[in-house]
Scaffold this motif. Sequence first.
Motif, PDB file in Angstrom:
ATOM      1  N   PHE A 200       7.367  -0.247  -8.966  1.00 60.60           N
ATOM      2  CA  PHE A 200       6.531   0.924  -9.196  1.00 60.60           C
ATOM      3  C   PHE A 200       5.267   0.912  -8.339  1.00 60.60           C
ATOM      4  O   PHE A 200       4.783   1.968  -7.932  1.00 60.60           O
ATOM      5  CB  PHE A 200       6.135   0.993 -10.678  1.00 60.60           C
ATOM      6  N   TYR A 201       4.731  -0.242  -8.055  1.00 62.80           N
ATOM      7  CA  TYR A 201       3.442  -0.315  -7.359  1.00 62.80           C
ATOM      8  C   TYR A 201       3.656  -0.456  -5.851  1.00 62.80           C
ATOM      9  O   TYR A 201       3.805   0.543  -5.146  1.00 62.80           O
ATOM     10  CB  TYR A 201       2.575  -1.416  -7.977  1.00 62.80           C
ATOM     11  N   GLY A 202       3.663  -1.637  -5.309  1.00 60.59           N
ATOM     12  CA  GLY A 202       3.809  -1.799  -3.875  1.00 60.59           C
ATOM     13  C   GLY A 202       5.020  -1.104  -3.280  1.00 60.59           C
ATOM     14  O   GLY A 202       4.912  -0.429  -2.245  1.00 60.59           O
ATOM     15  N   PRO A 203       6.207  -1.223  -3.897  1.00 61.46           N
ATOM     16  CA  PRO A 203       7.381  -0.561  -3.336  1.00 61.46           C
ATOM     17  C   PRO A 203       7.274   0.959  -3.262  1.00 61.46           C
ATOM     18  O   PRO A 203       8.010   1.594  -2.521  1.00 61.46           O
ATOM     19  CB  PRO A 203       8.513  -0.992  -4.288  1.00 61.46           C
ATOM     20  N   GLN A 204       6.346   1.560  -4.028  1.00 57.73           N
ATOM     21  CA  GLN A 204       6.131   3.003  -3.950  1.00 57.73           C
ATOM     22  C   GLN A 204       4.790   3.338  -3.300  1.00 57.73           C
ATOM     23  O   GLN A 204       4.296   4.458  -3.411  1.00 57.73           O
ATOM     24  CB  GLN A 204       6.226   3.636  -5.340  1.00 57.73           C
ATOM     25  N   GLY A 205       4.217   2.368  -2.612  1.00 57.56           N
ATOM     26  CA  GLY A 205       3.012   2.629  -1.832  1.00 57.56           C
ATOM     27  C   GLY A 205       1.722   2.605  -2.612  1.00 57.56           C
ATOM     28  O   GLY A 205       0.678   3.019  -2.094  1.00 57.56           O
ATOM     29  N   ARG A 206       1.748   2.126  -3.861  1.00 61.73           N
ATOM     30  CA  ARG A 206       0.519   2.064  -4.651  1.00 61.73           C
ATOM     31  C   ARG A 206      -0.227   0.764  -4.365  1.00 61.73           C
ATOM     32  O   ARG A 206       0.374  -0.305  -4.331  1.00 61.73           O
ATOM     33  CB  ARG A 206       0.844   2.190  -6.147  1.00 61.73           C
ATOM     34  N   VAL A 207      -1.519   0.889  -4.201  1.00 59.31           N
ATOM     35  CA  VAL A 207      -2.347  -0.275  -3.902  1.00 59.31           C
ATOM     36  C   VAL A 207      -3.386  -0.453  -5.005  1.00 59.31           C
ATOM     37  O   VAL A 207      -4.204   0.442  -5.259  1.00 59.31           O
ATOM     38  CB  VAL A 207      -3.052  -0.117  -2.540  1.00 59.31           C
ATOM     39  N   LEU A 208      -3.352  -1.582  -5.675  1.00 56.69           N
ATOM     40  CA  LEU A 208      -4.379  -1.935  -6.649  1.00 56.69           C
ATOM     41  C   LEU A 208      -5.239  -3.053  -6.056  1.00 56.69           C
ATOM     42  O   LEU A 208      -6.282  -2.801  -5.478  1.00 56.69           O
ATOM     43  CB  LEU A 208      -3.741  -2.350  -7.979  1.00 56.69           C
ATOM     44  N   ARG A 209      -4.767  -4.311  -6.140  1.00 54.84           N
ATOM     45  CA  ARG A 209      -5.514  -5.413  -5.529  1.00 54.84           C
ATOM     46  C   ARG A 209      -4.750  -6.064  -4.386  1.00 54.84           C
ATOM     47  O   ARG A 209      -5.292  -6.924  -3.699  1.00 54.84           O
ATOM     48  CB  ARG A 209      -5.844  -6.477  -6.579  1.00 54.84           C
ATOM     49  N   ASN A 211      -2.570  -5.799  -0.791  1.00 50.45           N
ATOM     50  CA  ASN A 211      -2.190  -5.022   0.378  1.00 50.45           C
ATOM     51  C   ASN A 211      -0.668  -4.941   0.449  1.00 50.45           C
ATOM     52  O   ASN A 211       0.045  -5.833  -0.016  1.00 50.45           O
ATOM     53  CB  ASN A 211      -2.744  -5.657   1.650  1.00 50.45           C
ATOM     54  N   ILE A 212      -0.181  -3.865   1.050  1.00 52.32           N
ATOM     55  CA  ILE A 212       1.266  -3.680   1.155  1.00 52.32           C
ATOM     56  C   ILE A 212       1.714  -3.749   2.610  1.00 52.32           C
ATOM     57  O   ILE A 212       0.916  -3.601   3.531  1.00 52.32           O
ATOM     58  CB  ILE A 212       1.709  -2.353   0.517  1.00 52.32           C
ATOM     59  N   GLN A 213       3.004  -3.970   2.798  1.00 50.75           N
ATOM     60  CA  GLN A 213       3.552  -4.214   4.131  1.00 50.75           C
ATOM     61  C   GLN A 213       3.374  -3.016   5.057  1.00 50.75           C
ATOM     62  O   GLN A 213       3.094  -3.176   6.244  1.00 50.75           O
ATOM     63  CB  GLN A 213       5.037  -4.603   4.012  1.00 50.75           C
ATOM     64  N   ASP A 214       3.552  -1.802   4.554  1.00 54.50           N
ATOM     65  CA  ASP A 214       3.428  -0.601   5.393  1.00 54.50           C
ATOM     66  C   ASP A 214       2.690   0.471   4.599  1.00 54.50           C
ATOM     67  O   ASP A 214       3.275   1.175   3.778  1.00 54.50           O
ATOM     68  CB  ASP A 214       4.810  -0.100   5.816  1.00 54.50           C
ATOM     69  N   GLU A 215       1.398   0.594   4.858  1.00 53.06           N
ATOM     70  CA  GLU A 215       0.590   1.552   4.098  1.00 53.06           C
ATOM     71  C   GLU A 215       0.892   2.998   4.466  1.00 53.06           C
ATOM     72  O   GLU A 215       0.479   3.923   3.761  1.00 53.06           O
ATOM     73  CB  GLU A 215      -0.892   1.271   4.314  1.00 53.06           C
ATOM     74  N   ASN A 216       1.639   3.213   5.526  1.00 53.54           N
ATOM     75  CA  ASN A 216       1.985   4.574   5.957  1.00 53.54           C
ATOM     76  C   ASN A 216       3.409   4.976   5.575  1.00 53.54           C
ATOM     77  O   ASN A 216       3.873   6.051   5.968  1.00 53.54           O
ATOM     78  CB  ASN A 216       1.819   4.699   7.474  1.00 53.54           C
TER      79      ASN A 216
END
Length: 288
Positions: A200-209, A211-216
Motif C-alpha cells: 500500500f505504501y512504497g509499492p503505490q508511491g506513498r512516502v512516509l519516512r 525513500n522509494i526506488q522510483d518517485e516518478n
Amino acid sequence: MIKSSELILNPDGSVYHLNLQPENIANDIIFVGDQNRVEKITQFFDSIEFSTQKREFKTQTGIFKGKRITVMSTGIGPDNIDIVMNELDALVNIDLKTRKPKENLTSLNIIRIGTSGSLQADIPVDSFVMGKFGLGLDNMLRSYLIDEISEIAMEDAFIQHTNWDLKKGRPYVISCSEKLEKRMESDKIFKGITGTAGGFYGPQGRVLRLNIQDENLNAKMDSFDYNGTRMTNLEMETSAIYGLGKLLGHNCLSLNAIIANRANGTFSEDPYKAVDELIGYALEKLAE
C-alpha cells in the motif's frame, strides 16, 4: 494423489484457510476485500443458506432473485488471492476424499467488487471502472508458469515506458474474462488497465519516512497508453485474480467504484453510495 502437506484440510474436511466444503459455495462468486463488506452485499439477498468466517476470510452463500451467489472476503493483497483462488478451485475441481483432480472440471464466475482511486482526470468520482487488463507489479504470480496467458507485448511496452527496474521483478499483464466483460459492460462503465501493487505504501508511491526506488513511477503509470488502453486505477488484487483464474480455468472480472480522483484531487461526497450502486449493478447483472 495430492499429499496432505500440499492440500491441507481441517478435521471436518473443509479447506484449511477458507473453512469451506464444496456444497458451501455457488458457481457465481463475488469477492470483496473487507470482511465487513460481505453483509453489505448479502443484505440484498432473499435468503442466506450458509455463513462462516476464519481469519479475514468471511463467506456467505444465498439466493438473490432466484440466483445462488456466494460472497467472500479475500483480505488484502496478491498473497491472500493465492490462498483464496487455489482453495476455491480445490473445492470444485479436486475430490477432497481421494485427493485427486476431477476428470470433469468446473469453471467458476468470479467478480471482484472494490473501491479505488482513478488515475485519469476524465474518470470522475462515483463512476465505475472495469479492469479489462490486470497489470501486476508484484511477483506472486511469477511462481507459476504464466507466459502462455500473459500479454507480453503490453508488458514490454510498460517496462520501456516506465524505465522499470527489473530488480523488482518483471511486471505481468493478464486480460479479464471476455465472457464476464460482455455480461457486465454498459455505457456507464470505464474500461482500462487496473494496476495491482504488492503493498500500500512504497509499492503505490506513498512516502512516509522511507525513500522509494522510483518517485516518478506513479506519473509514468498515469501516462501509460497501450494502443488506446490506459491505466485507470491502482489497487492490490486484480492481476492476481486474473492470472490464477486463467491458469485454473475460471472466469474473472474486477469492478471498482471510483471514490477518489488522484489526477484532480477530488474525493466522493458519498463513497458508501457509490459502492452500494456498484453492488446493486453487479447483483442485477448476475441475476439476469
